[in-house]
Design a protein around this motif. Structure first.
Motif, short mmCIF file in Angstrom:
data_model
loop_
_atom_site.label_atom_id
_atom_site.label_comp_id
_atom_site.label_asym_id
_atom_site.label_seq_id
_atom_site.Cartn_x
_atom_site.Cartn_y
_atom_site.Cartn_z
N LEU A 1 0.80 -1.33 -0.02
CA LEU A 1 0.05 0.01 -0.09
C LEU A 1 0.97 1.08 0.10
O LEU A 1 0.58 2.34 -0.57
CB LEU A 1 -0.85 -0.09 1.12
N VAL A 2 2.20 1.29 0.64
CA VAL A 2 3.07 2.43 0.66
C VAL A 2 3.30 2.66 -0.71
O VAL A 2 3.59 3.87 -1.05
CB VAL A 2 4.00 2.18 1.70
N GLN A 3 3.66 1.69 -1.42
CA GLN A 3 4.20 1.66 -2.80
C GLN A 3 3.04 2.38 -3.64
O GLN A 3 3.31 3.24 -4.69
CB GLN A 3 4.47 0.34 -3.50
N SER B 1 -5.71 8.43 0.40
CA SER B 1 -4.20 8.31 0.08
C SER B 1 -4.08 7.42 -1.08
O SER B 1 -2.77 6.98 -1.19
CB SER B 1 -3.35 8.14 1.19
N LEU B 2 -5.00 6.70 -1.42
CA LEU B 2 -4.73 5.45 -2.55
C LEU B 2 -4.51 6.10 -3.79
O LEU B 2 -5.40 6.43 -4.62
CB LEU B 2 -5.81 4.50 -2.55
N ARG B 3 -3.26 6.40 -4.25
CA ARG B 3 -2.93 6.89 -5.27
C ARG B 3 -2.91 6.22 -6.59
O ARG B 3 -3.32 6.83 -7.62
CB ARG B 3 -1.51 7.76 -5.32
N GLY B 4 -2.55 4.97 -6.51
CA GLY B 4 -2.43 3.97 -7.59
C GLY B 4 -0.81 3.89 -8.21
O GLY B 4 0.02 4.11 -7.37
N GLY B 5 -0.80 3.40 -9.17
CA GLY B 5 0.47 2.98 -9.49
C GLY B 5 0.89 1.56 -9.65
O GLY B 5 0.07 0.62 -9.58
N LYS B 6 2.12 1.39 -9.47
CA LYS B 6 2.70 -0.07 -9.69
C LYS B 6 3.01 -0.63 -8.10
O LYS B 6 3.79 0.38 -7.23
CB LYS B 6 3.75 -0.33 -10.64
#
Length: 426
Positions: free
Chosen positions: A136-138, A160-165
């Protein structure tokens, strides 16, 4: 459900009949979590009403924009989500020893405004969540383990859930992957997960992907190595019917096997995504007669023989299989089950201890259990406050006189009507 401190199991000559199994706990938990994200009203039919599903329902309600009406008699839940944004509750959200609910809620807390604290009972505070937090931190989430133990209590700040890889280990629990997938459509950007090792309990992720599709969200995947959820998708509210629980089905199929009777389970078939439905293949290998139809599964017991079984895909069935193995001819070797040591109790140690009380020889390693079939004798069974230990050893008592189950009420976690159904067997 019995409120007694112990229950004496009454042996049967053989067990025959149809057994109606309540809805799947795994599917009910997933349906509640997804419905809490789907604007409007969702009707969950044939829902399992148990301690675990009530914990996740209360957890979803704690964010303030969801109300859930539960009708245990009708096996129905009405989940109403308002268009308002979720808000972190002022008090910690308590999940008891409900592993799936707290892990699903950790990611969902990243969508809420404010700081959420998620915790559980003493056993929960020794059940790992660090791999989920690291992933989740990633993805931009502000989350940490409060005591630095890798286990709850957990603090999550949102939104704070931005997304990405993100890369995530899958060998400890598949629930981490399912947790992120369920909330991923509501991230700011697409979410891509890479599993860095061998994913355990793979069918549970298949169930997650399947129910997400039922509610209108697509997951792109490369086997069990990579998953991608495109941002902006939204779950659709509506009516969802939960199929019977394959894990709980196992106890009554085992009853047929041990007593050499016949038990039929209506409403489920081998196309189910529940990994535990494959238990019938093990029964067949052990010598039982299995009927696989479109609207039921049935098992007729025969003399059983020991087998070798890789149980990574259906770990919840291990206590049931081990108890059956005690009545089989020869040796049964159960392997690839190391994650059972971090369940509601150390299930490998618990099963081994209780089988030895019954005069059955066993051996174990960190991730294996070997059972040597014999003639089990009666014993007072400690359940370690673990529903699956209680139910598996209760089945042994249908064949072996003198089996007493301590703390029978622990079955309320997943199967509140277990004792009523067991007592009704003919």
């Amino acid at each position: 459900m019995s409120k007694a401190n112990s229950i004496d199991i009454q042996p049967r000559d053989f067990v025959n009949g149809d057994v109606l199994i309540p809805g799947s706990k795994s599917y009910t938990n997933r349906a509640i979590a997804i419905a809490a994200l789907a604007e409007g009203q969702t009707v969950i039919e044939h829902a399992l009403v148990s301690e675990d599903t009530e914990f996740i329902a209360k957890g979803m309600e704690s964010f303030g924009n969801v109300h859930i009406d539960i009708d245990a008699e009708k096996e129905r839940m009405l989940v109403n989500r308002k268009p308002a944004a979720p808000i972190a509750p002022k008090q910690p959200i308590f999940f008891g020893n409900a592993g799936t609910p707290i892990r699903f809620a950790i990611t969902m807390a990243s969508l809420a405004n404010g700081v959420s604290e998620l915790t559980g009972n003493e056993r929960m505070q020794h059940r790992p969540c660090q791999d989920l937090i690291d992933a989740l931190v990633q993805l931009g989430v502000k989350a940490h383990v409060i005591r630095g133990t890798g286990c709850p209590p957990i603090q999550v700040e949102g939104p704070s859930l931005r997304g990405g890889k993100a890369k995530i280990r899958g060998s400890v629990s598949s629930q981490y992957t399912s947790s992120i997938l369920i909330s991923a459509p509501y991230a700011e950007r697409d979410v891509e997960l890479e599993i860095t090792d061998d994913l355990t309990s793979k069918p549970y992720v298949d169930m997650t992907v399947g129910i997400m599709k039922d509610f209108g969200v697509e997951v792109e995947r490369d086997g069990y190595r990579r998953f991608k959820v495109r941002a902006g998708q939204r779950y659709r509210s509506g009516t969802y019917r939960v199929e019977p629980d394959a894990s709980n089905m196992s106890y009554f199929l085992a009853a047929a096997a041990i007593t050499r009777g016949r038990v039929c389970i209506p409403g489920i078939n081998t196309s189910s995504l529940q990994g535990d439905v494959k238990f019938i293949d093990l029964l067949e290998q052990m010598g039982c007669c299995v009927e696989k139809e479109t609207d039921y599964i049935a098992v007729s017991g025969k003399q059983m023989r020991g087998i070798d079984a890789d149980m990574n895909r259906m770990p919840d069935i291990v206590p049931t299989l081990a108890v059956m193995a005690a009545f089989a001819e020869g040796r049964t070797h159960i392997y690839n089950i190391g994650n059972l040591r971090i369940k509601e109790c150390d299930r490998i140690a618990a099963v081994e201890n209780e089988l030895r009380k019954m005069g059955i020889d066993t051996e174990s390693t960190e991730d294996t259990l070997t059972v040597y079939g014999g003639k089990p004798t009666g014993a007072v069974i400690d359940t370690y406050d673990d529903h699956r230990i209680a139910m598996a050893f209760a089945i042994a008592g249908l064949k072996t006189p003198g089996v007493v189950i301590n703390n029978p009420s622990c079955t309320a976690k997943s199967f509140p009507t277990f004792w009523e159904i067991l007592n009704g067997l003919s």
